[in-house]
Enzyme design. Structure first.
Site, short mmCIF file in Angstrom:
data_model
loop_
_atom_site.label_atom_id
_atom_site.label_comp_id
_atom_site.label_asym_id
_atom_site.label_seq_id
_atom_site.Cartn_x
_atom_site.Cartn_y
_atom_site.Cartn_z
N ILE A 154 -19.26 9.50 9.64
CA ILE A 154 -18.35 9.80 8.74
C ILE A 154 -18.66 10.73 7.68
O ILE A 154 -19.46 10.52 6.86
CB ILE A 154 -17.72 8.46 8.36
CG1 ILE A 154 -17.41 7.62 9.46
CG2 ILE A 154 -16.45 8.71 7.10
CD1 ILE A 154 -17.45 6.09 8.71
N GLY A 184 -24.62 13.64 2.07
CA GLY A 184 -24.10 12.20 1.80
C GLY A 184 -22.94 11.84 2.36
O GLY A 184 -21.85 12.59 2.33
N SER A 185 -22.99 10.78 3.18
CA SER A 185 -21.78 10.15 3.83
C SER A 185 -22.15 8.99 4.31
O SER A 185 -23.01 8.25 3.76
CB SER A 185 -21.29 11.13 4.94
OG SER A 185 -20.07 10.91 5.51
N ARG A 186 -21.69 8.74 5.47
CA ARG A 186 -21.93 6.99 6.04
C ARG A 186 -21.86 7.08 7.66
O ARG A 186 -21.49 8.10 8.10
CB ARG A 186 -20.67 6.24 5.85
CG ARG A 186 -20.69 4.89 5.87
CD ARG A 186 -19.43 4.13 5.32
NE ARG A 186 -18.51 3.63 6.29
CZ ARG A 186 -17.28 3.11 6.30
NH1 ARG A 186 -16.91 3.27 4.79
NH2 ARG A 186 -16.47 2.70 6.82
#
Length: 217
Positions: A154, A184-186
């Site tokens: 994501i 940076g994320s998920r």
């Protein structure tokens, strides 16, 4: 430790800018040039740190669910996964800060049976709706014991580039790379309801190493 192949474009731009800006600052600012050069070197160092690929010994995992990324477990809950499973499952979400290693790894061993890229928004990665509304990829793997595991990269407010290298029919091996997310994320992992969860919210994970859950035999 080496640098990830996704670093080439970003690193080239940062290096060129650093050299050019450093040259002009030395030429025009003289003694004050350090006020420009030092911050540039810090940025260069951060870029190198972000794209690092640490050496890790990956084991053989059959029923274990391995952390797909370095980060922090921010969500464990039951949901209805609508894209692939279309049934109740357990979602584990791991948030990555810009300082984490951003290589994405297969959480399970098996065969890739589904992959899809979705364009979308750039909500902050910890927003609950980011899993269904943000730019994202979805991959599904069927394991040897007939479990189907879905996982999703994501993009977030800062992360604007996600890549995945797998194709349907590929052999997936837990702990080995399938993609990368920039800045940076998920990662979300969707597991069968009878999965034994071994992590908890707040845990720090190391991709390819830490066991976060175990499939039923």
């Amino acid at each position: 430790m080496k640098l990830h192949k996704e670093s080439k474009g970003t690193l080239t731009i940062v290096l060129i800018f650093t050299v050019v800006a450093g040259f002009f600052s030395i030429h025009y600012l003289k003694i004050w040039s350090l006020s420009v050069i030092i911050p540039l070197l810090v940025v260069l160092g951060l870029v190198l740190w972000f794209f690092r690929v640490p050496n890790r010994q990956i084991g053989d995992y059959l029923h274990d669910i391995i952390a797909p990324v370095d980060g922090k477990v921010v969500m464990i809950k039951e949901i209805e996964e609508q894209e692939v499973l279309k049934e109740r499952c357990i979602q584990i979400s791991i948030f990555m800060s810009p300082l984490n290693v951003h290589m994405c790894r297969y959480p399970v061993t098996g065969k890739v049976v589904y992959k899809k890229y979705h364009p979308g928004k750039y909500l902050v990665a910890w927003h609950e709706k980011s899993s269904t509304e943000n730019e994202r990829t979805t991959v599904a793997v069927d394991t040897a014991n007939n479990a189907r595991v879905v996982f999703r990269q994501i993009a977030g407010y800062v992360a604007r580039r996600i890549v995945f290298y797998c194709n349907e029919g590929d052999e997936a091996k837990a702990g080995y790379e399938f993609g990368f997310i920039k800045f940076g994320s998920r990662m979300d992992v969707f597991l069968p309801m009878d999965t034994e969860i071994l992590c908890k919210i707040g845990d720090k994970t190391k991709g390819g190493i830490d066991v976060i859950a175990k499939l039923k035999d």
